[in-house]
Write a protein that holds these residues in place. Structure first.
Motif, PDB file in Angstrom:
ATOM      1  N   LYS A  98      72.259 -47.537 -32.755  1.00 26.98           N
ATOM      2  CA  LYS A  98      73.270 -47.945 -33.727  1.00 26.98           C
ATOM      3  C   LYS A  98      74.220 -48.983 -33.123  1.00 26.98           C
ATOM      4  N   ILE A  99      74.751 -48.695 -31.930  1.00 25.58           N
ATOM      5  CA  ILE A  99      75.670 -49.658 -31.319  1.00 25.58           C
ATOM      6  C   ILE A  99      74.926 -50.871 -30.793  1.00 25.58           C
ATOM      7  N   GLY A 100      73.642 -50.691 -30.480  1.00 26.36           N
ATOM      8  CA  GLY A 100      72.836 -51.805 -29.995  1.00 26.36           C
ATOM      9  C   GLY A 100      72.695 -52.910 -31.005  1.00 26.36           C
ATOM     10  N   ARG A 101      72.495 -52.537 -32.260  1.00 26.59           N
ATOM     11  CA  ARG A 101      72.371 -53.551 -33.316  1.00 26.59           C
ATOM     12  C   ARG A 101      73.645 -54.369 -33.426  1.00 26.59           C
ATOM     13  N   ALA A 102      74.765 -53.726 -33.236  1.00 24.57           N
ATOM     14  CA  ALA A 102      76.050 -54.419 -33.348  1.00 24.57           C
ATOM     15  C   ALA A 102      76.316 -55.316 -32.143  1.00 24.57           C
ATOM     16  N   HIS A 103      75.618 -55.054 -31.034  1.00 28.27           N
ATOM     17  CA  HIS A 103      75.868 -55.813 -29.809  1.00 28.27           C
ATOM     18  C   HIS A 103      74.630 -56.574 -29.323  1.00 28.27           C
ATOM     19  N   VAL A 104      73.664 -56.778 -30.232  1.00 32.35           N
ATOM     20  CA  VAL A 104      72.419 -57.462 -29.905  1.00 32.35           C
ATOM     21  C   VAL A 104      71.804 -56.857 -28.650  1.00 32.35           C
ATOM     22  N   TRP A 105      71.479 -55.592 -28.758  1.00 34.05           N
ATOM     23  CA  TRP A 105      70.946 -54.827 -27.641  1.00 34.05           C
ATOM     24  C   TRP A 105      69.613 -54.228 -28.037  1.00 34.05           C
ATOM     25  N   ILE A 126      73.730 -39.002 -24.200  1.00 34.01           N
ATOM     26  CA  ILE A 126      74.031 -39.785 -25.386  1.00 34.01           C
ATOM     27  C   ILE A 126      72.743 -39.921 -26.200  1.00 34.01           C
ATOM     28  N   PRO A 127      72.762 -39.519 -27.465  1.00 37.91           N
ATOM     29  CA  PRO A 127      71.550 -39.610 -28.291  1.00 37.91           C
ATOM     30  C   PRO A 127      71.070 -41.053 -28.443  1.00 37.91           C
ATOM     31  N   MET A 128      69.756 -41.235 -28.424  1.00 36.12           N
ATOM     32  CA  MET A 128      69.171 -42.560 -28.582  1.00 36.12           C
ATOM     33  C   MET A 128      69.603 -43.188 -29.901  1.00 36.12           C
ATOM     34  N   SER A 129      69.767 -42.366 -30.957  1.00 35.64           N
ATOM     35  CA  SER A 129      70.180 -42.903 -32.260  1.00 35.64           C
ATOM     36  C   SER A 129      71.539 -43.592 -32.165  1.00 35.64           C
ATOM     37  N   PHE A 130      72.432 -43.062 -31.320  1.00 36.55           N
ATOM     38  CA  PHE A 130      73.737 -43.697 -31.148  1.00 36.55           C
ATOM     39  C   PHE A 130      73.588 -45.027 -30.415  1.00 36.55           C
ATOM     40  N   LEU A 131      72.772 -45.039 -29.372  1.00 31.52           N
ATOM     41  CA  LEU A 131      72.567 -46.286 -28.623  1.00 31.52           C
ATOM     42  C   LEU A 131      71.927 -47.350 -29.515  1.00 31.52           C
TER      43      LEU A 131
END
Length: 92
Positions: free
Chosen positions: A78-85, A71-76
C-alpha cells in the motif's frame, strides 16, 4: 551453562552478544527464524531500562512510541504504490 570462554567482543560482536544473552539466560532462540524469546530476567531488565528511559523522555517533553516487529506485506504494498516502490516477492 558453558564454561567455555566467550568470543572476544572486538573480534565477533554478534557471536559475543548472542552467547552472552543465552548464557545469562536473558533470552533463547524462538522457533521462528530470526526471533528470540525474552526470558524472565531479560524481561525484568527490559522493564527497568524502559522505566528509566520513560522518566527521561517525559522530563524533556517527549512521548513513547512503539513500532510493529512484523509488518504485513499488504501494508508495504500500500505505501509502496504511494512511494513508487516495488515489493520483494520472495525472501531467501
Amino acid at each position: 551453562m558453558s564454561e567455555e570462554k566467550l568470543p572476544k567482543q572486538s573480534e565477533n560482536f554478534s557471536e559475543w552478544y548472542n552467547q552472552l544473552i543465552q548464557r545469562a539466560e536473558l533470552a533463547d532462540y524462538a522457533p521462528v527464524r530470526g526471533c528470540m524469546v525474552v526470558r524472565p530476567y531479560g524481561w525484568a531488565l527490559w522493564e527497568n531500562i524502559q522505566k528509566a528511559l520513560d522518566t527521561r523522555f517525559k522530563e524533556t517533553g517527549h512521548v513513547n512510541a512503539a513500532f510493529p516487529m512484523f509488518i504485513p506485506m499488504s501494508f508495504l504494498e500500500k505505501i509502496g504504490r504511494a512511494h513508487v516502490w516495488t515489493p520483494v516477492t520472495s525472501v531467501n
